[in-house]
Motif scaffolding. Structure first.
Motif, mmCIF file in Angstrom:
data_model
loop_
_atom_site.group_PDB
_atom_site.id
_atom_site.type_symbol
_atom_site.label_atom_id
_atom_site.label_comp_id
_atom_site.label_asym_id
_atom_site.label_seq_id
_atom_site.Cartn_x
_atom_site.Cartn_y
_atom_site.Cartn_z
ATOM 1 N N PRO A 201 3.691 3.870 10.355
ATOM 2 C CA PRO A 201 3.022 3.310 9.179
ATOM 3 C C PRO A 201 1.638 2.784 9.536
ATOM 4 C CG PRO A 201 5.297 2.594 9.247
ATOM 5 C CD PRO A 201 5.025 3.280 10.562
ATOM 6 N N GLY A 202 0.663 3.114 8.739
ATOM 7 C CA GLY A 202 -0.706 2.709 9.000
ATOM 8 C C GLY A 202 -1.511 3.791 9.689
ATOM 9 N N ALA A 203 -0.818 4.687 10.397
ATOM 10 C CA ALA A 203 -1.521 5.772 11.077
ATOM 11 C C ALA A 203 -1.872 6.895 10.111
ATOM 12 C CB ALA A 203 -0.674 6.319 12.220
ATOM 13 N N VAL A 204 -1.083 7.028 9.055
ATOM 14 C CA VAL A 204 -1.343 8.036 8.027
ATOM 15 C C VAL A 204 -2.156 7.388 6.920
ATOM 16 C CG1 VAL A 204 -0.338 9.621 6.364
ATOM 17 C CG2 VAL A 204 0.803 9.234 8.557
ATOM 18 N N ARG A 205 -3.309 7.957 6.600
ATOM 19 C CA ARG A 205 -4.200 7.324 5.624
ATOM 20 C C ARG A 205 -4.008 7.860 4.207
ATOM 21 N NH1 ARG A 205 -10.100 6.923 8.189
ATOM 22 N NH2 ARG A 205 -10.352 5.565 6.370
ATOM 23 N N THR A 206 -3.545 9.101 4.092
ATOM 24 C CA THR A 206 -3.222 9.662 2.777
ATOM 25 C C THR A 206 -1.829 10.263 2.830
ATOM 26 O OG1 THR A 206 -5.517 10.143 2.136
ATOM 27 C CG2 THR A 206 -3.802 11.420 1.052
ATOM 28 N N VAL A 207 -0.968 9.860 1.906
ATOM 29 C CA VAL A 207 0.395 10.374 1.810
ATOM 30 C C VAL A 207 0.542 11.058 0.461
ATOM 31 C CG1 VAL A 207 2.847 9.807 1.777
ATOM 32 C CG2 VAL A 207 1.279 8.506 3.240
ATOM 33 N N LEU A 208 0.914 12.348 0.469
ATOM 34 C CA LEU A 208 1.071 13.106 -0.769
ATOM 35 C C LEU A 208 2.436 13.787 -0.783
ATOM 36 C CD1 LEU A 208 -2.451 14.788 -1.074
ATOM 37 C CD2 LEU A 208 -1.572 12.853 -2.394
ATOM 38 N N VAL A 209 3.173 13.597 -1.875
ATOM 39 C CA VAL A 209 4.501 14.192 -2.010
ATOM 40 C C VAL A 209 4.396 15.487 -2.805
ATOM 41 C CG1 VAL A 209 6.850 13.861 -2.855
ATOM 42 C CG2 VAL A 209 5.551 11.907 -1.960
ATOM 43 N N ALA A 210 4.941 16.560 -2.260
ATOM 44 C CA ALA A 210 4.944 17.844 -2.961
ATOM 45 C C ALA A 210 5.997 17.838 -4.065
ATOM 46 C CB ALA A 210 5.226 18.974 -1.968
ATOM 47 N N GLY A 211 5.793 18.664 -5.075
ATOM 48 C CA GLY A 211 6.742 18.776 -6.175
ATOM 49 C C GLY A 211 7.716 19.917 -5.978
ATOM 50 N N ALA A 212 8.664 20.026 -6.909
ATOM 51 C CA ALA A 212 9.665 21.087 -6.857
ATOM 52 C C ALA A 212 10.373 21.145 -8.199
ATOM 53 C CB ALA A 212 10.679 20.821 -5.745
ATOM 54 N N GLU B 155 -3.885 4.214 3.088
ATOM 55 C CA GLU B 155 -5.110 3.930 2.335
ATOM 56 C C GLU B 155 -4.998 4.504 0.921
ATOM 57 O OE1 GLU B 155 -9.512 5.840 2.599
ATOM 58 O OE2 GLU B 155 -8.842 4.804 4.407
ATOM 59 N N ARG B 156 -4.286 5.622 0.818
ATOM 60 C CA ARG B 156 -4.161 6.322 -0.465
ATOM 61 C C ARG B 156 -2.828 7.058 -0.463
ATOM 62 N NH1 ARG B 156 -9.171 9.763 -0.878
ATOM 63 N NH2 ARG B 156 -8.196 10.904 0.822
ATOM 64 N N PHE B 157 -2.162 7.091 -1.609
ATOM 65 C CA PHE B 157 -0.905 7.827 -1.699
ATOM 66 C C PHE B 157 -0.800 8.471 -3.069
ATOM 67 C CE2 PHE B 157 0.178 3.953 -3.843
ATOM 68 C CZ PHE B 157 1.229 4.236 -4.697
ATOM 69 N N GLY B 158 0.149 9.386 -3.200
ATOM 70 C CA GLY B 158 0.305 10.043 -4.492
ATOM 71 C C GLY B 158 1.211 11.242 -4.423
ATOM 72 N N ALA B 159 1.041 12.123 -5.393
ATOM 73 C CA ALA B 159 1.932 13.272 -5.512
ATOM 74 C C ALA B 159 1.232 14.414 -6.220
ATOM 75 C CB ALA B 159 3.190 12.879 -6.288
ATOM 76 N N VAL C 63 -6.285 8.875 -11.248
ATOM 77 C CA VAL C 63 -6.537 7.962 -10.145
ATOM 78 C C VAL C 63 -6.297 6.544 -10.649
ATOM 79 C CG1 VAL C 63 -8.185 7.163 -8.424
ATOM 80 C CG2 VAL C 63 -8.286 9.528 -9.234
ATOM 81 N N ASP C 64 -5.327 5.860 -10.070
ATOM 82 C CA ASP C 64 -4.985 4.493 -10.459
ATOM 83 C C ASP C 64 -4.974 3.643 -9.195
ATOM 84 O OD1 ASP C 64 -3.977 2.113 -11.392
ATOM 85 O OD2 ASP C 64 -2.251 2.977 -12.410
ATOM 86 N N GLY C 65 -6.141 3.131 -8.845
ATOM 87 C CA GLY C 65 -6.249 2.386 -7.597
ATOM 88 C C GLY C 65 -6.018 3.290 -6.396
ATOM 89 N N ARG C 66 -5.064 2.934 -5.549
ATOM 90 C CA ARG C 66 -4.745 3.757 -4.371
ATOM 91 C C ARG C 66 -3.918 4.982 -4.743
ATOM 92 N NH1 ARG C 66 -1.512 2.263 -0.362
ATOM 93 N NH2 ARG C 66 -0.236 0.951 -1.706
ATOM 94 N N LEU C 67 -3.402 5.007 -5.951
ATOM 95 C CA LEU C 67 -2.486 6.070 -6.371
ATOM 96 C C LEU C 67 -3.235 7.244 -6.993
ATOM 97 C CD1 LEU C 67 0.369 7.170 -7.036
ATOM 98 C CD2 LEU C 67 0.243 5.842 -9.168
ATOM 99 N N TRP C 68 -2.960 8.437 -6.464
ATOM 100 C CA TRP C 68 -3.522 9.676 -7.006
ATOM 101 C C TRP C 68 -2.354 10.607 -7.358
ATOM 102 C CZ3 TRP C 68 -8.904 11.578 -6.318
ATOM 103 C CH2 TRP C 68 -9.773 10.577 -5.845
ATOM 104 N N THR C 69 -2.291 11.070 -8.587
ATOM 105 C CA THR C 69 -1.251 12.018 -8.985
ATOM 106 C C THR C 69 -1.885 13.163 -9.758
ATOM 107 O OG1 THR C 69 -0.810 10.659 -10.957
ATOM 108 C CG2 THR C 69 0.648 10.359 -9.062
ATOM 109 N N SER C 70 -1.353 14.362 -9.550
ATOM 110 C CA SER C 70 -1.900 15.522 -10.250
ATOM 111 C C SER C 70 -0.831 16.168 -11.112
ATOM 112 C CB SER C 70 -2.454 16.543 -9.248
ATOM 113 O OG SER C 70 -1.417 17.328 -8.702
#
Length: 325
Positions: free
Chosen positions: A70-81, A107-111, A157-164
């Motif tokens: 934790p902390g080493a990854v700056r952007t975390v993105l979850v793939a869909g299915a 720093e940033r996360f989303g899906a 884009v909602d703060g640190r949260l990015w979703t597409s």
């Protein structure tokens, strides 16, 4: 370096990761051509690590999520299915144990696409606004009432949260991230290199009324709707459209509503306003756009535009025209 971790699981949508990953790699390439070091470090992460097969049958090598510091990854993105693959991921104990902390320290996360279901199921999206695939908007909103679902946006884009939204919009979101992390010039070069038609800003609709109507293969109005789109400056009232469709006005109105879910007048206005929005993003004048989309005089266009989008068209143009540069 900016480490990016894509969270994948059996049956994930390959394009949800390969699309954005190619965009990030394109940015590294553009930086290299300037004699600068790579910025993004791309990794694929799963519950247990090892080979994970996507829904298309293509397998990818991954790192176990427990190995991610934790902390080493700056952007975390979850793939869909699709649902049948997403539900086991939501219940996976390894993901449930490690993903929240990984997200909190990023720093940033989303899906991408329906990947937001996994984040929402862990309570990570409560009070947030998100985008997801158009076909998943209602189920998402019903399952997670504390989350606000935007059914129109390509990405949010909602703060640190990015979703597409659906699948390829992850590419649009990744380009926007590059624009923020680096600069718009790099993002533009990546878009050009990948032969993308345009860098679509997030305010654009992921699934227009035109497509929503035409996607129905048995729609009796597919040809008429195509003609409407090409002739927005023509009279598009019920008598004219009914005559073109070879129906009485009453029959046309009834069948059109059944096929599109909108009255003819409402549908025409929506399509005209969507066209106006695109033209405004290119910097055209209100007078020119008014004539092109059939909402004349300009005051009529301005009133209808502000009523639908909640912003005056001139302000919208000032805010967004540079995004298409």
């Amino acid at each position: 370096m900016h480490p990016v971790a894509f969270i994948v699981y059996p049956g994930f949508e390959l394009l949800d990761t390969s699309g954005p990953a190619s965009v990030f790699n394109g940015a590294n390439r553009a930086l290299g051509q300037r004699g600068k070091p790579a910025f993004y470090q791309i990794g694929l992460v799963s519950a247990e690590g090892g080979a994970v097969e996507s829904s298309s049958g293509v397998a990818v090598e991954t790192q176990a999520i427990a190995e991610c510091r934790p902390g080493a990854v700056r952007t975390v993105l979850v793939a869909g299915a699709e649902r049948e693959h997403l539900l086991p991921a939501v219940a996976d104990p390894a993901l449930r144990a490690a993903l929240p902390q990984l997200v909190r320290e990023a720093e940033r996360f989303g899906a991408v696409c329906t990947g937001g279901f996994l984040l929402a199921a862990l309570g990570l999206l409560d009070g947030r606004r998100v985008a997801t695939h158009w076909d998943a908007c209602k189920p998402f909103a019903a399952a997670f009432p504390k989350v606000t679902v935007d059914p129109d946006a390509l990405y949010v884009v909602d703060g640190r949260l990015w979703t597409s939204a659906g699948v390829t919009t992850g590419i649009d979101m990744a380009l926007a991230m590059i624009g923020r992390d680096l600069d718009a010039t790099i993002a533009g070069e990546v878009a050009k290199r990948l032969v993308l038609y345009a860098r679509r800003p997030g305010y654009q609709s992921q699934f227009s009324p035109l497509l929503r109507a035409q996607v129905k293969g048995d729609s009796p109005f597919a040809e008429l709707i195509g003609w409407m789109q090409a002739n927005l400056d023509a009279p598009l009232d019920v008598p004219s459209l009914a005559a073109r469709a070879g129906m009485t006005e009453r029959t046309f109105h009834r069948k059109f509503v059944a096929a599109t879910g909108e009255t003819p007048a409402r549908f025409v206005e929506i399509v005209r306003l969507d066209a106006a929005r695109m033209l405004l993003s290119r910097g055209l004048s209100l007078k020119s756009i008014s004539a092109q989309v059939g909402l004349f005089p300009p005051a009529r266009l301005a009133d209808a535009f502000e009523r639908r989008f909640g912003v005056a068209p001139r302000l919208f143009r000032d805010m967004h025209a540079d995004l298409q540069a």
